[in-house]
Design an enzyme around this catalytic site. Structure first.
Site, PDB file in Angstrom:
ATOM      1  N   LYS A 205     -10.823  -2.849 -10.706  1.00  0.00           N
ATOM      2  CA  LYS A 205      -9.948  -2.412 -11.743  1.00  0.00           C
ATOM      3  C   LYS A 205      -8.806  -3.356 -11.151  1.00  0.00           C
ATOM      4  O   LYS A 205      -7.978  -3.113 -10.413  1.00  0.00           O
ATOM      5  CB  LYS A 205      -9.552  -1.010 -11.859  1.00  0.00           C
ATOM      6  CG  LYS A 205      -8.360  -0.853 -12.865  1.00  0.00           C
ATOM      7  CD  LYS A 205      -7.502   0.346 -12.514  1.00  0.00           C
ATOM      8  CE  LYS A 205      -6.633   0.331 -13.501  1.00  0.00           C
ATOM      9  NZ  LYS A 205      -5.504  -0.680 -13.436  1.00  0.00           N
ATOM     10  N   GLY A 257      -2.048  -1.933  -2.696  1.00  0.00           N
ATOM     11  CA  GLY A 257      -0.999  -1.771  -3.604  1.00  0.00           C
ATOM     12  C   GLY A 257       0.072  -0.769  -2.961  1.00  0.00           C
ATOM     13  O   GLY A 257       0.367  -1.097  -1.877  1.00  0.00           O
ATOM     14  N   SER A 258       0.924  -0.214  -3.876  1.00  0.00           N
ATOM     15  CA  SER A 258       1.954   0.446  -3.154  1.00  0.00           C
ATOM     16  C   SER A 258       1.633   1.464  -2.171  1.00  0.00           C
ATOM     17  O   SER A 258       0.612   2.277  -2.471  1.00  0.00           O
ATOM     18  CB  SER A 258       2.946   0.852  -4.490  1.00  0.00           C
ATOM     19  OG  SER A 258       2.354   2.105  -4.954  1.00  0.00           O
ATOM     20  N   THR A 259       2.678   2.021  -1.466  1.00  0.00           N
ATOM     21  CA  THR A 259       2.428   3.052  -0.528  1.00  0.00           C
ATOM     22  C   THR A 259       2.307   4.393  -1.277  1.00  0.00           C
ATOM     23  O   THR A 259       1.539   5.392  -1.012  1.00  0.00           O
ATOM     24  CB  THR A 259       3.349   3.256   0.511  1.00  0.00           C
ATOM     25  OG1 THR A 259       3.517   1.970   1.467  1.00  0.00           O
ATOM     26  CG2 THR A 259       3.381   4.304   1.425  1.00  0.00           C
ATOM     27  N   ALA A 260       3.216   4.469  -2.243  1.00  0.00           N
ATOM     28  CA  ALA A 260       3.129   6.032  -3.033  1.00  0.00           C
ATOM     29  C   ALA A 260       1.785   6.306  -3.738  1.00  0.00           C
ATOM     30  O   ALA A 260       1.150   7.382  -3.669  1.00  0.00           O
ATOM     31  CB  ALA A 260       4.028   5.793  -4.129  1.00  0.00           C
ATOM     32  N   GLY A 262      -1.055   4.856  -2.661  1.00  0.00           N
ATOM     33  CA  GLY A 262      -2.028   4.692  -1.750  1.00  0.00           C
ATOM     34  C   GLY A 262      -1.974   6.231  -1.194  1.00  0.00           C
ATOM     35  O   GLY A 262      -3.023   6.839  -0.898  1.00  0.00           O
ATOM     36  N   GLU A 279      -4.442  -0.751   1.849  1.00  0.00           N
ATOM     37  CA  GLU A 279      -3.589  -1.839   2.263  1.00  0.00           C
ATOM     38  C   GLU A 279      -2.443  -1.726   1.438  1.00  0.00           C
ATOM     39  O   GLU A 279      -2.444  -1.953   0.316  1.00  0.00           O
ATOM     40  CB  GLU A 279      -4.566  -3.253   2.131  1.00  0.00           C
ATOM     41  CG  GLU A 279      -3.763  -4.483   3.028  1.00  0.00           C
ATOM     42  CD  GLU A 279      -2.688  -5.197   1.936  1.00  0.00           C
ATOM     43  OE1 GLU A 279      -1.319  -4.815   2.166  1.00  0.00           O
ATOM     44  OE2 GLU A 279      -2.995  -6.078   1.258  1.00  0.00           O
ATOM     45  N   CYS A 313       2.832  -8.460   0.251  1.00  0.00           N
ATOM     46  CA  CYS A 313       2.997  -7.251   0.849  1.00  0.00           C
ATOM     47  C   CYS A 313       3.540  -7.425   2.215  1.00  0.00           C
ATOM     48  O   CYS A 313       3.862  -6.767   2.935  1.00  0.00           O
ATOM     49  CB  CYS A 313       1.722  -6.403   0.880  1.00  0.00           C
ATOM     50  SG  CYS A 313       0.313  -7.406   1.384  1.00  0.00           S
ATOM     51  N   GLU A 410      11.034  -1.895   0.562  1.00  0.00           N
ATOM     52  CA  GLU A 410      10.182  -3.206   0.189  1.00  0.00           C
ATOM     53  C   GLU A 410      10.617  -3.778  -1.307  1.00  0.00           C
ATOM     54  O   GLU A 410      10.616  -2.921  -2.188  1.00  0.00           O
ATOM     55  CB  GLU A 410       8.769  -2.657   0.250  1.00  0.00           C
ATOM     56  CG  GLU A 410       7.638  -4.087  -0.205  1.00  0.00           C
ATOM     57  CD  GLU A 410       6.221  -3.778  -0.138  1.00  0.00           C
ATOM     58  OE1 GLU A 410       5.574  -4.536   0.065  1.00  0.00           O
ATOM     59  OE2 GLU A 410       5.928  -2.627  -0.833  1.00  0.00           O
TER      60      GLU A 410
END
Length: 507
Positions: A205, A257-260, A262, A279, A313, A410
């Protein structure tokens, strides 16, 4: 590229975006041709080697961030479409792909790599038009590295028993892969190449704003004559990605992608037998000591934060400079910043292209305003931005403290925070004072200092006297809120294998 000497007297701004304090040369426009590229008006979901409409039929626009013009419309997947893709991938895994010898899988991967090289100009232009990154980055970095990953993992496909001696490596089964918008083609290669080499089938995706090189890759899949269902590509909003993550017949999840997001994915797969690689975000420290070659360090700093508009990133968004060389380095850095060309991503002279979306541009602007409000001093080169598109000037802040938002959050844009230190111990403490741990850089001529810093830095990758250098053989990944697991190298291959004794995950 044509160069024309400027007349004597007050310097004039060069072609699109060049600062008045920049180069003494005018750069004639050097646009990349788009005649060899065909972008379809509409794209369906790629399932079982065929483009199909979503069910129910729905679609959304994909635009060029440099012009805000529509490039295409792509299908918006539903939960039923996710299930169709998983069923196709499972069938291909059970009946064809897992039964092929590694040497046969390798042939397909080699074929993909060669086709990508043959169509490299096409991939580079589509990547630039869809993402906004400069054509010279797409052409010289993204496309060659993507092909290199397929070549590299093709070489391992028939050597799994040697790669993991003493184990019995088995494919996991069906892999769900979700990639971001900053490196659409390269992230695709990082994930699909090792998955296929290991014997898995995949559902990819791509990000909603940048699906076009993924669909161009789908055409390569058909050209390479991969069996139907081995590679499937679906598009849609974030909820569709979560549907894919939660699907009970998925064995492996890989997300960049983003930590949130993830964290959401981590919670969604908790308690299941799904293997997970994350990651996530980063706030990398780039550390310059007083014995570093400053001119070389300046180029590394520029590459570390302004490459791909800072939408990286592992971008070196925090620069730590030893106090004794702070002033000369800052003068050199500002002068170099003033030579960067901002503008048309398809122009081969452009250094900083378009921000990927209006939403990301607004986020960058908001964080920059917070830096000003918190008392940091801003510097931006005097350049003219295009009237249309999502552009932001290369920016650096001085007078930054550890508590500033721009030093903690970030930004994912061309914004650099400059801080100082006196001793290596202070540099280590400040660099590690972040919830992230993806990457870092060290600039010094002392080899012993490099080893000391690398051992003390809480980052997955530490570059020495360079920055943002990648190779298919080298693993990449982070610690803390930058995720876990590795992509690239043998570590990245192992992430798509069951190395336990019974190997039941793929069933």
């Amino acid at each position: 590229m044509t160069l024309t000497k400027k007349p004597e007297g007050r310097p004039t701004a060069a072609s699109w975006g060049l600062s008045k304090r920049g180069s003494p040369w005018e750069y004639a426009p050097a646009p990349e041709s788009t005649d060899h590229v065909e972008i379809r008006r509409e794209y369906g979901l790629f399932i079982d080697n065929a483009f199909e409409s979503s069910r129910p039929k729905a679609s959304f626009d994909v635009i060029n961030p440099a012009t805000e013009e529509r490039l295409s419309r792509v299908a918006k997947a539903s939960r039923a479409d996710v299930n169709r893709a998983v069923v196709a991938a499972r069938r291909a895994y059970e009946t064809v792909w897992s039964r092929l010898p590694g040497s046969e899988r390798a042939k397909y991967l080699y074929r993909i790599a060669r086709i990508m090289q043959e169509r490299s100009r096409e991939f580079a232009v589509v990547e630039t038009m869809n993402s906004g990154k400069p054509i010279k980055e797409s052409r010289d970095v993204d496309v060659p590295l993507a092909a290199a990953h397929f070549f590299y993992y093709a070489g391992w496909a028939d050597k799994l028993d040697y790669a993991f001696s003493g184990r019995t490596p088995r494919a996991l089964g069906v892999a769900a892969q979700i990639i971001p918008w900053n490196f659409p083609l390269l992230m695709l290669a990082w994930k699909i190449a090792p998955a296929l080499a290991a014997g898995n089938t995949v559902i990819l995706k791509p990000a909603s704003t940048t699906p076009l090189t993924a669909y161009l890759f789908a055409d390569v899949v058909r050209q390479a004559e991969l069996p139907p269902g081995v590679v499937n590509i679906i598009t849609g909003p974030g909820e569709i990605g979560m549907e894919l993550v939660r699907h009970p017949d998925v064995n492996k999840v890989a997300f960049t992608g983003s930590t949130a997001v993830g964290k959401m994915i981590g919670r969604a797969v908790a308690g299941s037998r799904k293997k997970l690689t994350l990651e996530l975000g980063g706030k990398a420290a780039n550390i310059v000591f007083d014995d570093a070659p400053l001119d070389q360090a300046i180029e590394g700093i520029i590459n570390g934060i302004y490459f791909n508009q800072g939408e990286v990133c592992c971008a070196g968004s925090r620069l730590f400079v030893q106090e004794s060389v702070y002033e000369p380095l800052l003068d050199k850095l500002k002068a170099r910043l003033s030579t960067l060309r901002v503008g048309d991503p398809l122009d081969k002279n452009t250094d900083v292209g378009a921000i990927n979306s209006a939403g990301q541009l607004a986020k960058i602007a908001e964080l920059v305003q917070s830096g000003i409000a918190e008392g940091a001093e801003i510097f931006q080169p005097d350049c003219v931005l295009p009237d249309k598109g999502f552009f932001f000037r290369p920016t650096l802040f001085t007078g930054v403290s550890q508590s500033h938002r721009i030093a903690q959050e970030e930004i994912f844009g061309p914004v650099l925070s400059v801080l100082t230190f006196r001793t290596p111990e202070e540099a280590i403490e400040k660099a590690n004072n972040t919830p992230y741990g993806l990457s870092a850089g060290v600039w010094t001529e002392k080899g012993s200092r490099i080893f000391k810093m690398v051992a003390a830095m809480k980052a997955g990758v530490v570059w020495a006297n360079t920055f943002n250098r990648f190779d298919p053989t080298s693993p990449f990944g982070g610690y803390k809120e930058s995720g876990y697991g590795r992509e690239g190298g043998l570590h990245g291959l192992g992430a798509y294998l069951d190395l336990s004794s019974d190997g039941r995950n793929g069933r």
